[in-house]
Design a protein around this motif. Structure first.
Motif, PDB file in Angstrom:
ATOM      1  N   ILE A  82       0.991  -1.191  -0.276  1.00  0.00           N
ATOM      2  CA  ILE A  82       0.257   0.012  -0.238  1.00  0.00           C
ATOM      3  C   ILE A  82       1.008   1.611   0.085  1.00  0.00           C
ATOM      4  O   ILE A  82       2.112   0.993   0.840  1.00  0.00           O
ATOM      5  N   ILE A  83       0.836   1.625  -1.229  1.00  0.00           N
ATOM      6  CA  ILE A  83       2.098   2.920  -1.262  1.00  0.00           C
ATOM      7  C   ILE A  83       0.386   4.410  -1.153  1.00  0.00           C
ATOM      8  O   ILE A  83       0.119   4.822  -1.560  1.00  0.00           O
ATOM      9  N   ALA A  84       1.663   5.094   0.260  1.00  0.00           N
ATOM     10  CA  ALA A  84       0.903   6.387   1.314  1.00  0.00           C
ATOM     11  C   ALA A  84       1.235   8.180   1.317  1.00  0.00           C
ATOM     12  O   ALA A  84       1.168   7.928   2.394  1.00  0.00           O
ATOM     13  N   ASN A  91       5.599   6.691  -5.839  1.00  0.00           N
ATOM     14  CA  ASN A  91       4.566   6.206  -6.009  1.00  0.00           C
ATOM     15  C   ASN A  91       4.768   5.013  -7.017  1.00  0.00           C
ATOM     16  O   ASN A  91       4.810   4.045  -7.742  1.00  0.00           O
ATOM     17  N   LEU A  92       5.158   5.886  -8.398  1.00  0.00           N
ATOM     18  CA  LEU A  92       5.492   5.561  -9.320  1.00  0.00           C
ATOM     19  C   LEU A  92       6.257   4.492  -9.622  1.00  0.00           C
ATOM     20  O   LEU A  92       6.610   2.939 -10.254  1.00  0.00           O
ATOM     21  N   ALA A  93       7.537   4.289  -8.755  1.00  0.00           N
ATOM     22  CA  ALA A  93       8.102   3.798  -9.083  1.00  0.00           C
ATOM     23  C   ALA A  93       8.596   2.279  -7.876  1.00  0.00           C
ATOM     24  O   ALA A  93       8.823   1.383  -8.338  1.00  0.00           O
ATOM     25  N   ILE A  94       7.611   2.436  -6.795  1.00  0.00           N
ATOM     26  CA  ILE A  94       7.514   2.001  -5.861  1.00  0.00           C
ATOM     27  C   ILE A  94       6.532   0.514  -6.868  1.00  0.00           C
ATOM     28  O   ILE A  94       6.728  -0.171  -6.764  1.00  0.00           O
ATOM     29  N   ARG A  95       5.982   1.019  -7.054  1.00  0.00           N
ATOM     30  CA  ARG A  95       4.607   1.167  -8.396  1.00  0.00           C
ATOM     31  C   ARG A  95       5.049  -0.517  -9.186  1.00  0.00           C
ATOM     32  O   ARG A  95       5.036  -1.620  -9.103  1.00  0.00           O
ATOM     33  N   LYS A 101       7.765  -7.961  -9.076  1.00  0.00           N
ATOM     34  CA  LYS A 101       7.980  -9.306  -8.484  1.00  0.00           C
ATOM     35  C   LYS A 101       6.767 -10.092  -7.865  1.00  0.00           C
ATOM     36  O   LYS A 101       6.522 -10.625  -6.904  1.00  0.00           O
ATOM     37  N   GLY A 102       5.949  -9.707  -8.851  1.00  0.00           N
ATOM     38  CA  GLY A 102       4.735 -10.466  -9.176  1.00  0.00           C
ATOM     39  C   GLY A 102       3.789 -10.283  -7.477  1.00  0.00           C
ATOM     40  O   GLY A 102       2.695 -10.705  -6.947  1.00  0.00           O
ATOM     41  N   ILE A 103       4.106  -8.574  -7.111  1.00  0.00           N
ATOM     42  CA  ILE A 103       3.080  -8.009  -5.774  1.00  0.00           C
ATOM     43  C   ILE A 103       1.579  -7.446  -5.932  1.00  0.00           C
ATOM     44  O   ILE A 103       2.276  -6.281  -6.995  1.00  0.00           O
ATOM     45  N   LYS A 104       0.974  -7.323  -5.505  1.00  0.00           N
ATOM     46  CA  LYS A 104       0.009  -6.454  -5.487  1.00  0.00           C
ATOM     47  C   LYS A 104      -0.142  -5.178  -5.069  1.00  0.00           C
ATOM     48  O   LYS A 104       0.369  -5.264  -3.751  1.00  0.00           O
ATOM     49  N   VAL A 105      -0.632  -4.283  -5.762  1.00  0.00           N
ATOM     50  CA  VAL A 105      -0.341  -3.240  -5.702  1.00  0.00           C
ATOM     51  C   VAL A 105      -1.465  -1.599  -4.643  1.00  0.00           C
ATOM     52  O   VAL A 105      -2.467  -2.363  -5.972  1.00  0.00           O
ATOM     53  N   ASN A 106      -1.554  -1.402  -3.741  1.00  0.00           N
ATOM     54  CA  ASN A 106      -2.544  -0.307  -3.613  1.00  0.00           C
ATOM     55  C   ASN A 106      -2.343   1.713  -3.536  1.00  0.00           C
ATOM     56  O   ASN A 106      -1.173   1.445  -2.820  1.00  0.00           O
ATOM     57  N   ALA A 107      -2.288   2.215  -4.492  1.00  0.00           N
ATOM     58  CA  ALA A 107      -1.571   3.372  -4.464  1.00  0.00           C
ATOM     59  C   ALA A 107      -3.025   4.319  -3.805  1.00  0.00           C
ATOM     60  O   ALA A 107      -4.144   4.307  -4.532  1.00  0.00           O
ATOM     61  N   ALA A 108      -2.881   5.383  -3.184  1.00  0.00           N
ATOM     62  CA  ALA A 108      -3.962   6.325  -2.562  1.00  0.00           C
ATOM     63  C   ALA A 108      -3.965   7.449  -3.174  1.00  0.00           C
ATOM     64  O   ALA A 108      -2.752   8.133  -4.263  1.00  0.00           O
ATOM     65  N   ASP A 109      -4.951   7.245  -3.865  1.00  0.00           N
ATOM     66  CA  ASP A 109      -5.432   8.166  -4.928  1.00  0.00           C
ATOM     67  C   ASP A 109      -5.077   8.808  -6.005  1.00  0.00           C
ATOM     68  O   ASP A 109      -4.965   9.061  -6.623  1.00  0.00           O
ATOM     69  N   GLN A 110      -4.672   7.250  -5.950  1.00  0.00           N
ATOM     70  CA  GLN A 110      -4.307   6.808  -8.262  1.00  0.00           C
ATOM     71  C   GLN A 110      -4.597   5.836  -8.438  1.00  0.00           C
ATOM     72  O   GLN A 110      -4.047   4.422  -8.231  1.00  0.00           O
ATOM     73  N   PRO A 111      -6.265   5.951  -8.474  1.00  0.00           N
ATOM     74  CA  PRO A 111      -6.004   4.204  -8.862  1.00  0.00           C
ATOM     75  C   PRO A 111      -5.530   4.022 -10.287  1.00  0.00           C
ATOM     76  O   PRO A 111      -5.948   2.102 -10.290  1.00  0.00           O
ATOM     77  N   ALA A 112      -5.586   4.352 -11.514  1.00  0.00           N
ATOM     78  CA  ALA A 112      -4.318   3.440 -11.872  1.00  0.00           C
ATOM     79  C   ALA A 112      -3.329   3.086 -11.750  1.00  0.00           C
ATOM     80  O   ALA A 112      -2.911   2.261 -12.523  1.00  0.00           O
ATOM     81  N   SER A 132     -16.750  -0.798  -2.993  1.00  0.00           N
ATOM     82  CA  SER A 132     -16.323   0.326  -3.685  1.00  0.00           C
ATOM     83  C   SER A 132     -17.392   0.938  -5.126  1.00  0.00           C
ATOM     84  O   SER A 132     -18.319   0.099  -6.094  1.00  0.00           O
ATOM     85  N   THR A 133     -16.474   2.013  -5.432  1.00  0.00           N
ATOM     86  CA  THR A 133     -17.320   3.196  -6.271  1.00  0.00           C
ATOM     87  C   THR A 133     -15.614   3.116  -7.846  1.00  0.00           C
ATOM     88  O   THR A 133     -15.637   3.808  -8.001  1.00  0.00           O
ATOM     89  N   ASN A 134     -15.172   1.731  -7.725  1.00  0.00           N
ATOM     90  CA  ASN A 134     -13.734   1.157  -8.580  1.00  0.00           C
ATOM     91  C   ASN A 134     -13.283   3.666  -8.632  1.00  0.00           C
ATOM     92  O   ASN A 134     -11.947   3.194  -9.880  1.00  0.00           O
ATOM     93  N   GLY A 135     -13.083   3.520  -6.994  1.00  0.00           N
ATOM     94  CA  GLY A 135     -11.763   4.131  -6.920  1.00  0.00           C
ATOM     95  C   GLY A 135     -12.555   5.919  -7.523  1.00  0.00           C
ATOM     96  O   GLY A 135     -11.136   6.954  -7.105  1.00  0.00           O
ATOM     97  N   LYS A 136     -13.465   5.521  -7.638  1.00  0.00           N
ATOM     98  CA  LYS A 136     -13.741   7.510  -8.473  1.00  0.00           C
ATOM     99  C   LYS A 136     -14.592   8.092  -6.512  1.00  0.00           C
ATOM    100  O   LYS A 136     -13.782   9.394  -7.170  1.00  0.00           O
ATOM    101  N   SER A 137     -15.095   7.642  -6.428  1.00  0.00           N
ATOM    102  CA  SER A 137     -15.492   8.387  -4.669  1.00  0.00           C
ATOM    103  C   SER A 137     -15.680   8.104  -3.585  1.00  0.00           C
ATOM    104  O   SER A 137     -16.215   7.324  -2.852  1.00  0.00           O
ATOM    105  N   PRO A 138     -14.178   7.790  -2.718  1.00  0.00           N
ATOM    106  CA  PRO A 138     -14.227   7.272  -1.516  1.00  0.00           C
ATOM    107  C   PRO A 138     -15.540   7.596  -0.697  1.00  0.00           C
ATOM    108  O   PRO A 138     -15.282   6.966   0.151  1.00  0.00           O
ATOM    109  N   VAL A 139     -15.743   9.059  -0.978  1.00  0.00           N
ATOM    110  CA  VAL A 139     -16.686   9.715  -0.333  1.00  0.00           C
ATOM    111  C   VAL A 139     -17.966   8.922  -0.167  1.00  0.00           C
ATOM    112  O   VAL A 139     -18.342   8.877   1.028  1.00  0.00           O
ATOM    113  N   LEU A 140     -18.939   9.067  -1.389  1.00  0.00           N
ATOM    114  CA  LEU A 140     -20.023   7.805  -1.623  1.00  0.00           C
ATOM    115  C   LEU A 140     -19.332   6.623  -0.948  1.00  0.00           C
ATOM    116  O   LEU A 140     -21.035   6.423  -0.403  1.00  0.00           O
TER     117      LEU A 140
END
Length: 480
Positions: A82-84, A91-95, A101-112, A132-140
């Motif tokens: 989880i990149i925060a 963030n891009l370099a860590i991703r 290495k085949g590790i799954k990534v979550n980057a805060a506020d960067q859905p892409a 989930s709103t597909n990363g578009k609206s965490p508030v909703l």
């Protein structure tokens, strides 16, 4: 666009998470993981750790802290990253390293950059719902979580246990078991039917009542009577309608600025000073009541903070209202000068807030003084409770959830106290101003709700501060 997300539930007992970044976002992600499994294994790498994150680490031996920049070796033995951080290039370099290495990534506020999202989660015993709103609206997603948490009964666990026992003891084949379980749970769907019927009945009854009243009025009031009545409405009403509309749009997009926007606009139009503050507080009293109750219902109110802000704020509001009534009548030009200077300072303060980073949590001294000052200047200047009190609490590192909730509820008591003073002193001679502000705000509310969260906070604050400063300078130049 198709929603291709496939929701899964991970067993986190053996999972190892790496969080890069120890600020507010890192704190939020850590708390999210711990809520689902207090024993989950987490490694946090950062050059800075939020004070609350450090406190959490003292209570959880399963959390490892590494106070240094991220290194490639940090990915060894990790299942999820989880990149925060607030640096997109980092963030891009860590991703890219994690993906290699085949590790799954979550980057805060960067859905892409995300392979998975941490959705809002409803927990009710064995029942767990991920939203989930597909990363578009965490508030909703958060609002939906709050809704489902409220409507799902707390004793749902009992129903789950009963159904589990029934399922395990059923001796029939799969189809028979499925059929009997469907019958057993059919009551959940039927429970909604009375609510639907009541809603339909209420809608039909309301429609008939409106038709009945409209038909009755049409036999008593002609079209020409309506035209003559509209001609008696002061032109200022339509100006107030526009001001209320614009102020509500700004407040909906930024979360503050309603009072100062109305006050500076009305000063330019030459509205009497007591009428400015009295009208704003009367119109704002309704919205603050609804907003404050909603925050209290969702548990966003700190009761101790509310007591100090509301009690001293009411005293300040009463004194500020009396002071304005006297000063506004006897020394109008001087009062205009004081108010334009005050709104100018508020505009500059908003400008500072736009560029100011959130600080670590600090102890707040003299809460009563803060409440008194905010209440006094809000009543005297027609606005400023939010810019003064909210900005001070946020600058001290308090969580925005409890700051906004507590300040919103306290604002109701402040506006109520000020409104009582203005009404007893001035009467209702400025009804058209109040009505214009209320109607303008009502019309703008749906639009403001859609704007909320879409306009970047920094850009919105800059816009409001620019507007308030320009209006204040115009009033100042008009006086001198």
């Amino acid at each position: 666009m198709k929603n291709t997300l496939f929701p899964v539930f991970l067993k986190t007992d053996s999972a190892h998470f790496l969080i890069v970044g120890g600020g507010n976002v890192g704190l939020e992600k850590t708390e999210t993981l711990l809520r689902q499994n207090p024993d989950i294994k987490i490694r946090i790498v950062a050059t800075y750790f939020h004070a609350n994150l450090t406190e959490i680490g003292k209570k959880h031996s399963n959390i490892t802290f590494l106070e240094r920049p991220f290194e490639e070796q940090d990915l060894i033995g990790v299942d999820y990253v989880i990149i925060a951080t607030d640096k997109p290039e980092v963030n891009l370099a860590i991703r890219e390293l994690a993906k290699s290495k085949g590790i799954k990534v979550n980057a805060a506020d960067q859905p892409a950059l995300c392979d998975f999202y941490l959705g809002s989660i409803v927990n009710k015993g064995s029942l767990k719902i991920a939203i989930s709103t597909n990363g578009k609206s965490p508030v909703l997603a958060r609002r939906l979580r709050e809704y489902f948490t409220e409507v799902i009964p707390d004793n749902i666990e009992e129903s789950i246990e009963v159904l589990n026992t029934f399922r395990s003891q059923h001796k029939g084949d799969f189809q028979e078991k499925l059929s009997d379980l469907n019958k057993a749970t059919a009551s959940f769907q039927k429970n909604n039917e009375p609510k639907k019927y009541k809603r339909l009945a209420f809608t039909l009854a309301s429609s008939f009542l409106m038709f009945f009243i409209g038909y009755g009025c049409s036999t008593l009031v002609t079209f020409s009577d309506i035209q003559n009545g509209l001609s008696l409405i002061p032109n200022e009403f339509y100006y107030m309608l526009l001001i209320g509309f614009v102020a509500q749009l700004i407040d909906g997009a930024v979360g503050l600025g309603y009072g100062v926007t109305c006050a500076t606009s009305m000063m330019i139009l030459g509205v009497k000073l007591p009428a400015i503050s009295g009208s704003i507080h009367t119109a704002e009293m309704f919205s603050s009541a609804i907003s404050g109750f909603s925050h209290y219902k969702f548990g966003n109110v700190n009761k101790r903070l509310l007591f100090w802000l509301a009690s001293f704020g009411v005293v300040g509001a009463v004194l500020g209202a009396f002071f304005l009534v006297y000063l506004g009548n006897e020394y109008e030009n001087f009062a205009y000068l004081v108010l334009s200077s005050y709104t100018f300072v508020i505009g500059v303060r908003l400008l500072v807030i736009a560029f100011k980073k959130i600080q670590m949590k600090k102890k707040i001294k003299f809460l009563g003084v803060l409440g008194f000052t905010g209440g006094f200047m809000d009543a005297f200047g027609g606005g400023g409770w939010g810019p003064i009190v909210t900005s001070t609490l946020l600058a001290k590192g308090r969580k925005s959830k409890y700051v906004v909730g507590t300040v919103s509820l306290a604002e109701f008591f402040i506006t109520l106290a000020a409104s009582i003073v203005f009404f007893t002193s001035l009467g209702v001679s400025h009804w058209y101003i109040v009505l214009g502000l209320i109607l303008g705000g009502v019309i703008a509310s749906p639009i403001a709700a859609k704007l909320a969260g879409r306009l970047p906070q920094k850009a919105a604050l800059l816009f409001v501060s620019f507007l308030v400063i320009v209006f204040s300078v115009r009033v100042f130049l008009k006086i001198i």
